[in-house]
Design an enzyme around this catalytic site. Sequence first.
Site, PDB file in Angstrom:
ATOM      1  N   HIS A 131     -65.404 -68.587 -11.444  1.00 12.11           N
ATOM      2  CA  HIS A 131     -64.487 -68.161 -12.641  1.00 12.11           C
ATOM      3  C   HIS A 131     -63.646 -69.357 -13.045  1.00 12.11           C
ATOM      4  O   HIS A 131     -63.115 -70.062 -12.500  1.00 12.11           O
ATOM      5  CB  HIS A 131     -63.328 -66.904 -11.981  1.00 12.11           C
ATOM      6  CG  HIS A 131     -62.088 -66.850 -12.936  1.00 12.11           C
ATOM      7  ND1 HIS A 131     -60.779 -67.152 -12.471  1.00 12.11           N
ATOM      8  CD2 HIS A 131     -62.201 -66.265 -14.026  1.00 12.11           C
ATOM      9  CE1 HIS A 131     -60.097 -66.764 -13.318  1.00 12.11           C
ATOM     10  NE2 HIS A 131     -61.008 -66.250 -14.600  1.00 12.11           N
ATOM     11  N   SER A 132     -63.804 -69.537 -14.493  1.00 13.92           N
ATOM     12  CA  SER A 132     -62.960 -70.633 -15.126  1.00 13.92           C
ATOM     13  C   SER A 132     -63.474 -71.845 -14.781  1.00 13.92           C
ATOM     14  O   SER A 132     -64.559 -72.251 -14.790  1.00 13.92           O
ATOM     15  CB  SER A 132     -61.541 -70.435 -15.011  1.00 13.92           C
ATOM     16  OG  SER A 132     -60.759 -71.153 -15.693  1.00 13.92           O
ATOM     17  N   TYR A 133     -62.494 -72.608 -14.302  1.00 11.22           N
ATOM     18  CA  TYR A 133     -62.776 -74.016 -13.545  1.00 11.22           C
ATOM     19  C   TYR A 133     -63.958 -73.830 -12.511  1.00 11.22           C
ATOM     20  O   TYR A 133     -64.842 -74.719 -12.326  1.00 11.22           O
ATOM     21  CB  TYR A 133     -61.682 -74.597 -12.915  1.00 11.22           C
ATOM     22  CG  TYR A 133     -61.871 -75.627 -11.743  1.00 11.22           C
ATOM     23  CD1 TYR A 133     -62.197 -76.866 -12.219  1.00 11.22           C
ATOM     24  CD2 TYR A 133     -61.696 -75.339 -10.584  1.00 11.22           C
ATOM     25  CE1 TYR A 133     -62.401 -78.033 -11.404  1.00 11.22           C
ATOM     26  CE2 TYR A 133     -61.788 -76.479  -9.642  1.00 11.22           C
ATOM     27  CZ  TYR A 133     -62.303 -77.697  -9.858  1.00 11.22           C
ATOM     28  OH  TYR A 133     -62.599 -78.685  -8.989  1.00 11.22           O
TER      29      TYR A 133
END
Length: 264
Positions: free
Chosen positions: A103-105
């Site tokens: 998720h994301s980073y």
Amino acid sequence: MKRRDVLQAAGVALVASAAAAPAVAQSNVTFLVAHGAWSAGWAWKKMHPLMSAAGHRLITPTYTGLGDREHLASPSNDLETHIQDVLAIIKYEDLRNIVLIGHSYGGMVATGVADRARERITQLIYLDAFVPKNGQSLLDLLPPSGRLQMQERVKAGDGWRVPPNPTPPDTAEADVNWIAERRLPQSFKTFETPLRLSAADIALPRSYIYCKRIAPGDPFRPFAERAKSEAGWRYYEIDASHSAHVTAPEALAALLQQIVAERV
């Protein structure tokens, strides 16, 4: 019409169909999460009972320096540190046949983990995440204005950590308070460390989930477009803001089950 275009057009209807037909989904799937920046395993609290009720195992480890591992925060913590955190969970929990979520980073972390433990992973799911190539850092994947903003935020603080981004505007007040008490600044080095891969491509089934309630600047659209156009990807959308595991956990749980059920 290509299959990925059908899925894209379906949008939320895809999520709804997954919720309506849980018997189709695979049972006893192990999902392992590489969480986003400034966050930790705690942020996936709402997802655990949902995935467990569906017969799945959800594992949400926390990176060094964040969450319950805050006491290990250090200017030396980098992307490699966080990759090693997740690899250690795989090793010591003896995890196999993993569906790895970034998720994301966490897309940076998940890509590095998949490169080194691909024999343990059955597929990769990027949830509104960065999808790096060999030699790229997260900073490389931001527009120049985003890089400059992050560097300025570091200088305005303690000189080695980046304060958290704002919470998505559709987050419930109770969740905003819950998050604000737990999110922590993260070592700038984790964002500037280039990812080193052993191979040019990770030959694993890959899916991309794009959160349609876009964040300011929409840093994830380039990766969503890439997933729609490149072979080897499956593309999905969800009507949620960036942290769907907080703001739309039921829809996300249903979509994750749909994704693993559709893989052949």
